[in-house]
Enzyme design. Structure first.
Site, PDB file in Angstrom:
ATOM      1  N   GLY A 138       0.635  -1.319   0.101  1.00  0.00           N
ATOM      2  CA  GLY A 138      -0.064  -0.085   0.049  1.00  0.00           C
ATOM      3  C   GLY A 138       0.685   1.285  -0.052  1.00  0.00           C
ATOM      4  N   GLU A 139       2.173   1.051   0.306  1.00  0.00           N
ATOM      5  CA  GLU A 139       2.959   2.535   0.435  1.00  0.00           C
ATOM      6  C   GLU A 139       3.345   2.847  -0.706  1.00  0.00           C
ATOM      7  OE1 GLU A 139       5.936   2.153   3.468  1.00  0.00           O
ATOM      8  OE2 GLU A 139       4.510   0.628   4.677  1.00  0.00           O
ATOM      9  N   ALA A 140       3.330   4.126  -1.359  1.00  0.00           N
ATOM     10  CA  ALA A 140       3.839   4.514  -2.486  1.00  0.00           C
ATOM     11  C   ALA A 140       5.304   4.395  -2.918  1.00  0.00           C
ATOM     12  CB  ALA A 140       3.514   5.990  -2.674  1.00  0.00           C
TER      13      ALA A 140
END
Length: 414
Positions: A263-265
């Site tokens: 989920g982390e960019a």
């Protein structure tokens, strides 16, 4: 039938860790078939009687096969019961075959074990030499089978540990010899077992920080667990992918089929940047540089989320015009990519979102359960005084579940 055919299947498949349990699967399915018969139902319906007779015939045939399997092993072991013959011309051969005694006397069998010798050795048994005694051959077969069964059990334990904690799971796999503490071998293991391991955790492993290590010691080679180990795993993993000749969005779809994006960019950036390098290297005529492929790849991921996220209202979702506008000037020297190229990507993503096979199967299962519950609810008789408090509670729960499923399915509607 060749009495050693099933023995060869067992040796070459069920005793080989890299092969499927072919003999076990055959016996399992035949056993299920043989157990399908039910007692004849007293009914005037000829169709029902015909179906029942067919079930009985099928089950009887399954039992025949099981008897043949048993006899083939008895024959290969020179045990009583293996040489019994059946009259194939007898119209009632099925029944007579099942009714015959296997003649497998316990005392006779025990006495025969000491005299047991294998007459022929199945082809492909490189580990078993023809001059070995039957006892040594049998011992090696048992050892090979037990070794595979133990390995399968350990692998299942490792899968659970990996789901709970990637590092703990990988440590268990390393300790039990499934993979080495080597970046290239680790990438191979994750790639080959992507359908067995938790794909969310695979994504977390591939997206780890550039300086993340597996071993907390200084001066350790990154390829062997030192700082940068997980980044090396990512590089080796992507290098196993083949994108030559595939369209850009189909390559992304293939790439994301083996794991779930974190989920982390920043993690998405690292993963998609390596993908862009691999795609550009294998398709030199599509993009002028890997940077262009990376920017568009990230944009496509955002497009997929924007078009199929149920929390985004339809009127606020990205349009084709906005997608083209967002990707203006991303080519070399501020140039634009062809509009028909971007239009094709947009339409295909809109029609078919990126999703994992597990998610598709889960949605299909939930959808079937929802349809069945809805069907059954149409035939619930509530009685003259309406439904009870328990019935109302159950109905409220069912409606809430259907609403939750409907919201989830909006993300994947075509």
């Amino acid at each position: 039938a060749d009495p050693l055919m099933l023995t060869q299947l067992f040796l070459n498949y069920d005793c080989d860790f890299d092969a499927v349990n072919l003999y076990k699967d055959i016996v399992h399915h035949v056993t299920r078939i043989s157990a399908r018969a039910c007692a004849p139902i007293n009914t005037s319906s000829s169709a029902t009687k015909r179906d029942t007779d067919q079930e009985l015939d099928l089950s009887r045939t399954g039992l025949e096969v099981l008897v043949v399997i048993l006899r083939s092993f008895l024959k290969s072991l020179d045990l009583p019961g293996g040489d019994d013959k059946f009259d194939e011309n007898d119209g009632s051969s099925s029944l007579s075959m099942l009714r015959q005694n296997l003649k497998l006397d316990i005392g006779e069998t025990t006495a025969s074990i000491d005299k047991y010798r294998i007459k022929r050795v199945p082809s492909g048994m490189n580990a078993l030499e023809k001059e070995d005694s039957s006892e040594n051959v049998a011992e090696k077969i048992v050892v090979a089978f037990d070794k595979k069964r133990t390995a399968q059990q350990n692998f299942e334990i490792g899968v659970v540990k990996f789901t709970l904690s990637p590092k703990s799971g990988l440590s268990f796999f390393i300790e039990n010899g499934f993979v080495e503490l080597d970046a290239q071998d680790m990438a191979r293991f994750l790639y080959e077992n992507s359908e067995k391991l938790d794909k969310t955790q695979i994504g977390e492993v591939l997206g780890r920080e550039p300086d993340a290590s597996f071993i907390k010691e200084d001066n350790v080679d990154p390829e062997r667990g030192g700082k940068g180990f997980f980044l090396r795993v990512l590089h080796h993993y992507v290098d196993k992918m083949e994108f030559t000749g595939l369209s850009f969005d189909e390559s992304i779809r293939l790439f994301l089929s083996g794991f779930r994006l974190p989920g982390e960019a920043q993690k998405i950036d690292r993963i998609m940047e390596k993908f862009a390098e691999r795609f550009t290297r294998q398709n030199t005529d599509v993009f002028p540089s890997a940077d262009t492929a990376f920017i568009l790849a990230f944009s496509v991921i955002m497009l997929n989320t924007d078009l199929h996220n149920p929390s985004i209202k339809p009127e606020r979702r990205m349009t084709l015009e906005s997608f083209i506008r967002n990707n203006k000037g991303i080519s070399v020297d501020g140039g634009d990519l062809p509009e028909d190229f971007l239009t094709g990507i947009f339409n295909r993503i809109k029609e078919k979102p990126f999703s994992l096979k597990e998610d598709d199967e889960a949605r299909e299962k939930v959808s079937k359960e929802s349809s069945r519950d809805m069907f059954e609810s149409l035939f619930v008789f509530e009685g003259p005084f309406g439904s009870s408090a328990e019935d109302r509670k159950r109905e409220k729960f069912r409606k809430e579940r259907e609403e939750m499923m409907a919201a989830s399915e909006q993300m994947f509607k075509k």
